[in-house]
Design a protein around this motif. Structure first.
Motif, PDB file in Angstrom:
ATOM      1  N   TYR A 119       0.843  -1.188   0.000  1.00 25.23           N
ATOM      2  CA  TYR A 119       0.000   0.000   0.000  1.00 25.23           C
ATOM      3  C   TYR A 119       0.886   1.247   0.000  1.00 25.23           C
ATOM      4  CZ  TYR A 119      -4.120  -2.725   1.507  1.00 25.23           C
ATOM      5  OH  TYR A 119      -5.167  -3.609   1.604  1.00 25.23           O
ATOM      6  N   GLN A 169       0.588   5.224   1.270  1.00 24.16           N
ATOM      7  CA  GLN A 169      -0.236   6.146   2.041  1.00 24.16           C
ATOM      8  C   GLN A 169       0.431   7.499   2.096  1.00 24.16           C
ATOM      9  OE1 GLN A 169      -0.931   5.276   6.210  1.00 24.16           O
ATOM     10  NE2 GLN A 169      -2.768   6.539   6.241  1.00 24.16           N
ATOM     11  N   SER A 191      -2.386  12.340   5.361  1.00 30.18           N
ATOM     12  CA  SER A 191      -3.820  12.613   5.532  1.00 30.18           C
ATOM     13  C   SER A 191      -4.688  11.914   4.500  1.00 30.18           C
ATOM     14  CB  SER A 191      -4.102  14.121   5.486  1.00 30.18           C
ATOM     15  OG  SER A 191      -3.384  14.777   6.496  1.00 30.18           O
ATOM     16  N   GLN A 192      -4.146  10.903   3.854  1.00 28.09           N
ATOM     17  CA  GLN A 192      -4.928  10.142   2.877  1.00 28.09           C
ATOM     18  C   GLN A 192      -5.082   8.700   3.325  1.00 28.09           C
ATOM     19  OE1 GLN A 192      -3.686  10.560  -1.212  1.00 28.09           O
ATOM     20  NE2 GLN A 192      -3.272  12.754  -0.985  1.00 28.09           N
ATOM     21  N   ALA A 193      -5.998   8.009   2.689  1.00 28.46           N
ATOM     22  CA  ALA A 193      -6.206   6.602   2.987  1.00 28.46           C
ATOM     23  C   ALA A 193      -5.110   5.759   2.346  1.00 28.46           C
ATOM     24  CB  ALA A 193      -7.568   6.164   2.453  1.00 28.46           C
ATOM     25  N   PRO A 194      -4.745   4.640   2.973  1.00 32.12           N
ATOM     26  CA  PRO A 194      -3.835   3.710   2.301  1.00 32.12           C
ATOM     27  C   PRO A 194      -4.425   3.265   0.965  1.00 32.12           C
ATOM     28  CG  PRO A 194      -4.115   3.105   4.611  1.00 32.12           C
ATOM     29  CD  PRO A 194      -5.138   4.163   4.313  1.00 32.12           C
ATOM     30  N   LEU A 216      -4.024   0.605  -2.240  1.00 37.59           N
ATOM     31  CA  LEU A 216      -3.404  -0.639  -2.671  1.00 37.59           C
ATOM     32  C   LEU A 216      -2.698  -0.447  -4.009  1.00 37.59           C
ATOM     33  CD1 LEU A 216      -3.036  -3.689  -2.069  1.00 37.59           C
ATOM     34  CD2 LEU A 216      -5.106  -4.083  -3.426  1.00 37.59           C
ATOM     35  N   LEU A 265       3.249   0.732   3.075  1.00 38.46           N
ATOM     36  CA  LEU A 265       2.849  -0.305   4.021  1.00 38.46           C
ATOM     37  C   LEU A 265       2.775  -1.652   3.334  1.00 38.46           C
ATOM     38  CD1 LEU A 265      -0.079   1.645   5.701  1.00 38.46           C
ATOM     39  CD2 LEU A 265       2.066   1.042   6.820  1.00 38.46           C
ATOM     40  N   GLN A 291     -13.138   8.447  -3.454  1.00 38.37           N
ATOM     41  CA  GLN A 291     -13.044   7.863  -2.129  1.00 38.37           C
ATOM     42  C   GLN A 291     -14.327   7.105  -1.848  1.00 38.37           C
ATOM     43  OE1 GLN A 291     -10.185   8.175  -0.514  1.00 38.37           O
ATOM     44  NE2 GLN A 291     -10.770   7.146   1.358  1.00 38.37           N
ATOM     45  N   PHE A 335      -8.836   3.434  11.450  1.00 40.60           N
ATOM     46  CA  PHE A 335      -9.178   3.350  10.033  1.00 40.60           C
ATOM     47  C   PHE A 335     -10.349   2.394   9.844  1.00 40.60           C
ATOM     48  CE2 PHE A 335      -5.821   5.659   7.989  1.00 40.60           C
ATOM     49  CZ  PHE A 335      -4.743   5.586   8.850  1.00 40.60           C
ATOM     50  N   GLN A 370      -9.691  -6.793  -2.248  1.00 41.53           N
ATOM     51  CA  GLN A 370      -9.201  -5.453  -2.035  1.00 41.53           C
ATOM     52  C   GLN A 370     -10.006  -4.770  -0.952  1.00 41.53           C
ATOM     53  OE1 GLN A 370      -8.826  -2.932  -5.441  1.00 41.53           O
ATOM     54  NE2 GLN A 370      -8.249  -1.156  -4.228  1.00 41.53           N
ATOM     55  N   PHE A 425      -9.828   1.754   2.153  1.00 43.19           N
ATOM     56  CA  PHE A 425      -9.654   2.357   3.456  1.00 43.19           C
ATOM     57  C   PHE A 425     -10.187   3.781   3.491  1.00 43.19           C
ATOM     58  CE2 PHE A 425      -7.028  -0.450   6.076  1.00 43.19           C
ATOM     59  CZ  PHE A 425      -6.642  -1.397   5.153  1.00 43.19           C
ATOM     60  N   GLY A 426     -10.644   4.191   4.666  1.00 40.53           N
ATOM     61  CA  GLY A 426     -10.919   5.592   4.914  1.00 40.53           C
ATOM     62  C   GLY A 426      -9.636   6.322   5.279  1.00 40.53           C
ATOM     63  N   THR A 427      -9.749   7.619   5.470  1.00 36.88           N
ATOM     64  CA  THR A 427      -8.576   8.450   5.761  1.00 36.88           C
ATOM     65  C   THR A 427      -8.196   8.450   7.225  1.00 36.88           C
ATOM     66  OG1 THR A 427     -10.034  10.357   5.874  1.00 36.88           O
ATOM     67  CG2 THR A 427      -8.891   9.981   3.784  1.00 36.88           C
TER      68      THR A 427
END
Lengths: 115, 115
Positions: free
Chosen positions: A35, A37, A40-43, A45, A90, B2, B89, B102, B105-107
């Motif tokens: 991942y 990241q 301030s953002q989501a991980p 893939l 990650l 998102q 998360f 998959q 994820f959220g932030t």
């Protein structure tokens, strides 16, 4: 005891200079993930391996490659890092359990800086 | 785009009170949801999950509620403890089990429990 280990924890590279991040696991899981990241953002893939089968996400840039020489190790290669590639990377693993919970176990991450 | 949103970047709660962390999703195909907890300098660790066939799952002080019609889930921590201070998360997947599902994820929401 650490189960998913990422090295190094911090990596600094120069713009355009290839860099390799590594991940190892002691869980004997057959699936490994990478991942990205950003702050301030989501991980997000990038790709995953199911055993030796490589699965690339459609929007993962060609600049990112991966290798999995054996069950325990997986590498992320960034061929020509740009400033926009600075992020936390990650690694995660999971055990394929049909019909069961597919929990992913994460490493602590490698923070990449590009100068 | 998102698909999993955590609209509160941060939350502060007094020790002993309830913490409620919220998560919204847009994809009606999601049917498996997880919460991860992340301490600084560590990777995310699995906390609790719920599948779409349930509307509640409880594990000690942690309870996750799922409202499929509203595409909303929440994590309740009661009573909150200072050691719960971390980033949480929310993650969602269109499938249970199986290799390489998959997770989106959220932030994250940074929870601070004030002693």
């Amino acid at each position: 005891d650490a189960m998913v280990i990422q090295n190094p924890r911090y990596q600094v590279t120069q713009f355009g200079k290839p860099v390799t991040l590594s991940c190892s696991q002691t869980l004997n899981h057959n699936v490994m993930y990478w991942y990205q990241q950003k702050s301030s953002q989501a991980p997000k893939l990038l790709f995953h391996y199911y055993d030796k089968d490589f699965n690339n996400e459609a929007d993962t840039p060609d600049n990112f490659q991966s290798r999995r020489p054996n069950t325990s190790f997986c590498f992320l290669d960034i061929r020509s890092p740009g400033l926009g590639d600075a992020a936390m990377y990650l690694c995660a693993t999971s055990r394929d359990q049909s019909g069961g919970a597919d929990i992913q176990y994460f490493g602590a991450g490698t923070r990449l800086s590009v100068l | 785009d998102q698909q999993v949103k955590q609209n509160s970047p941060s939350l502060s709660v007094q020790e002993g009170r309830i913490s409620i962390l919220n998560c919204d999703y847009t994809n009606s195909m999601f049917d498996y949801f997880l919460w991860y907890k992340k301490y600084p300098a560590e990777g995310p660790t699995f906390l609790i999950s719920i599948s779409s066939i349930k509307d509640k799952n409880e594990d000690g002080r942690f309870t996750v509620f799922l409202n499929k019609s509203a595409k909303h889930l929440s994590l309740h921590i009661v009573p909150s403890q200072p050691g719960d201070s971390a980033v949480y998360f929310c993650a969602a997947s269109p499938g249970v089990g199986g290799a390489g599902n998959q997770f989106y994820f959220g932030t994250g929401t940074s929870l601070t429990v004030i002693p």
